[in-house]
Write an enzyme that holds these catalytic residues in place. Sequence first.
Site, PDB file in Angstrom:
ATOM      1  CB  THR A 192      -0.871  -0.011   1.273  1.00 28.22           C
ATOM      2  OG1 THR A 192      -1.749  -1.121   1.220  1.00 28.22           O
ATOM      3  CG2 THR A 192      -1.671   1.270   1.408  1.00 28.22           C
ATOM      4  N   GLY A 222     -10.420  -2.892   2.579  1.00 31.75           N
ATOM      5  CA  GLY A 222      -9.540  -2.739   3.727  1.00 31.75           C
ATOM      6  C   GLY A 222      -9.659  -1.379   4.382  1.00 31.75           C
ATOM      7  N   GLY A 244      -0.701  -1.858   6.452  1.00 30.91           N
ATOM      8  CA  GLY A 244      -0.693  -3.083   7.239  1.00 30.91           C
ATOM      9  C   GLY A 244      -1.895  -3.932   6.896  1.00 30.91           C
ATOM     10  N   GLY A 246      -5.419  -4.656   6.907  1.00 29.57           N
ATOM     11  CA  GLY A 246      -6.481  -3.676   7.073  1.00 29.57           C
ATOM     12  C   GLY A 246      -7.519  -3.975   8.121  1.00 29.57           C
TER      13      GLY A 246
END
Length: 336
Positions: A192, A222, A244, A246
């Site tokens: 991400t 997420g 991270g 989600g």
Amino acid sequence: MGQSISSVIIPSIMMTASPLQALALHGGSGTLLRQDMSPELEYAYREALGSALSLGWGILAANGSALEAVQAVVEALEDCPLFNAGRGSVFTAEGKHEMDAAIMNGADRRAGAVAGIRLVRNPIQLARRVLERGEFVLLSGTGAEAFAREEGIAFAPESYFFTELRHRQWLEARALERVVMDHDLPGKKFGTVGAVACDARGHIAAATSTGGLTGKRFGRIGDSPLIGSGTYANDATCAVSCTGYGEEFIRGQAAYDVAARMEYLGESVATASRVVVHERLPRLNARGGLIAVDCRGNVSLPFNTEGMYRAWQRTGEVAKVQIYRDECTTESALPH
């Protein structure tokens, strides 16, 4: 989390007549180990992070807004196939790409987000258009795509989003018969993307974009497009972009938790960020990190994994680009 706890601690800025401009970005956190990274791949990541940082910093240096800067940074990272956003998005269980993005302006708390969209070349552009329209905050799926067409947002063919590495990653996930974070597949270090910024007027903004989890099903969404979970900005506190797994960041309302600690407990952005990442999120077994900035230009980049792709710059300081845990300090920030 033991030895996996790491943070980048940026020294506090004393109150001055005007805020310092600041920009930070991330390209995901996870199992990022030196022994798993070839020199060529590491160079490519550092170049991509540095280029995106330079682009955003140029906007701030030209007296552009924090909102403009974070959008430009995220667009650049969406265009880079190294990261799990835009062109480099992971494959769903059906072998497709479904992307999420959000952007928020700290000055007035306007926000725009999109979720579960396909074939939109730059999801963050669409999220910005939702923000500007002002009627809604979050649009999803075919409705968001219809809005994109009405607004003239660029689409791309399926082939544009395909990368061989992502395809092999999807095949590995299928073999494991489970949904996985791309960082936790051997040899795969993508993630991400997000950015936070403080401009010359002391306004802050945050933006986040993602392709989600490899092998995700049922239209899974997420934390990235959820305001308060993966993205948040308020001039009174801070701007935050998370990375991270989600589900845990949603349960912990991670982005807003940083802001709430600043507002209700009077904590600094460094302290609030550290507590959220190293104390509160681990109670939910959450792995990941975040980047945050306040309206004075204080920056914090904590993570509780082996690494996080990250870069940042502030007025009068040299730009920094880091990947691994051992590149940052591990001492705790004191309240200020």
